[in-house]
Every structure is written in C-alpha cells, then in structure tokens.
Motif scaffolding. Structure first.
Motif, mmCIF file in Angstrom:
data_model
loop_
_atom_site.group_PDB
_atom_site.id
_atom_site.type_symbol
_atom_site.label_atom_id
_atom_site.label_comp_id
_atom_site.label_asym_id
_atom_site.label_seq_id
_atom_site.Cartn_x
_atom_site.Cartn_y
_atom_site.Cartn_z
ATOM 1 N N ASP A 12 0.882 -1.163 0.000
ATOM 2 C CA ASP A 12 0.000 0.000 0.000
ATOM 3 C C ASP A 12 0.920 1.213 0.000
ATOM 4 O OD1 ASP A 12 -2.149 -1.697 0.185
ATOM 5 O OD2 ASP A 12 -2.530 -1.306 2.300
ATOM 6 N N CYS A 13 0.588 2.232 -0.804
ATOM 7 C CA CYS A 13 1.512 3.362 -0.917
ATOM 8 C C CYS A 13 0.803 4.603 -1.435
ATOM 9 C CB CYS A 13 2.681 2.996 -1.820
ATOM 10 S SG CYS A 13 2.230 2.518 -3.496
ATOM 11 N N ALA A 14 1.525 5.705 -1.434
ATOM 12 C CA ALA A 14 1.000 6.974 -1.930
ATOM 13 C C ALA A 14 1.311 7.172 -3.415
ATOM 14 C CB ALA A 14 1.584 8.139 -1.121
ATOM 15 N N PRO A 61 -5.435 5.858 0.272
ATOM 16 C CA PRO A 61 -5.564 7.246 0.720
ATOM 17 C C PRO A 61 -4.837 7.547 2.027
ATOM 18 C CG PRO A 61 -7.602 6.056 1.111
ATOM 19 C CD PRO A 61 -6.692 5.132 0.350
ATOM 20 N N GLU A 62 -4.685 6.539 2.891
ATOM 21 C CA GLU A 62 -4.061 6.806 4.188
ATOM 22 C C GLU A 62 -2.540 6.620 4.107
ATOM 23 O OE1 GLU A 62 -4.930 2.470 3.933
ATOM 24 O OE2 GLU A 62 -6.155 4.230 3.577
#
Length: 130
Positions: A12-14, A61-62
C-alpha cells in the motif's frame, strides 16, 4: 493438496510508480507500465528471470502510521561473514541511500547473528539488507 507455486508481495503506498521504480533499482526488477487510465492507482514490477515474486504497488488514501508487520530482507551478504560481509552490506547501503532509502542503523555481528542493516524505502517502509 498442491503447493503454492507463485505469490506476489503487495505494498500500500502513496505513489505506486515512484515506489515501484525504486524497488526495481534495488532488486534489478523490470516494470512494465499499466494501462494509462490506471497508472495513478497501481504499478507492478517483476523479476526478469521469473524466479522472484512479483511486487504490486497500490495507491491508498491513508499514510503509513505504524511499523510494518512484514518486511523484505534483501539478501546481498549470503555466504559472507565478518568484515567481508559488513563491507558488502555497507556498499549496498550506500547505493540504496543514493536511490533515496534511509539508513536506520547497522547491526554488527555479535557471535550469534551476522551483521545486517535495517533501512527505510522512499515511503518509509522497513526493509533489511543482510
């Protein structure tokens, strides 16, 4: 029951493409581009030899808020001991810092464990070079 033959590791990433390209440099992987309409939501890379697992990066998103429960160990010192191992790890650490990784600390051999170097990737995910 049959054994699982393949798996992928999902991050999970931006910034999926940026993080995928970092890991391609770390591991010598290749990153085929996703369809243009999906480039902002995911990116993947794979071992060109087909041996290692596929890495998949998906935008969430987080932000990262806690220590990883799972991390990658990048095995650059396998079979090496003592000063030769430490020199190899330190050289790889310098290469990865130049790519944007953060050196957390160097854990020196203690008679029971060999040296390793915990690091952070460009989005703060923990990994070790050992």
């Amino acid at each position: 029951m049959s054994a699982i033959k393949k798996f992928q590791v999902t991050f999970d990433c931006a910034e999926p493409e940026r993080l995928a390209r970092f890991w391609c440099e770390v591991l010598g992987y290749v990153a085929p581009s996703p369809p243009p309409e999906e480039q902002d939501s995911w990116f993947a890379c794979s071992d060109p030899s087909g041996v290692g697992p596929r890495l998949y990066f998906q935008r969430v998103p987080e932000g990262k808020t806690a220590k990883n429960r799972v991390h990658l160990d990048v095995r650059v010192g396998t079979g090496l001991v003592g000063d030769e191992r430490l020199a190899t790890l330190e050289a790889e650490c310098a290469r990865l810092v130049a790519l944007g990784a953060t050196h957390v600390q160097t854990l020196y051999a203690d008679g029971e464990n060999e040296s390793c170097i915990p690091m952070l990737d460009i989005e703060g995910n923990e990994f070790c070079i050992d």
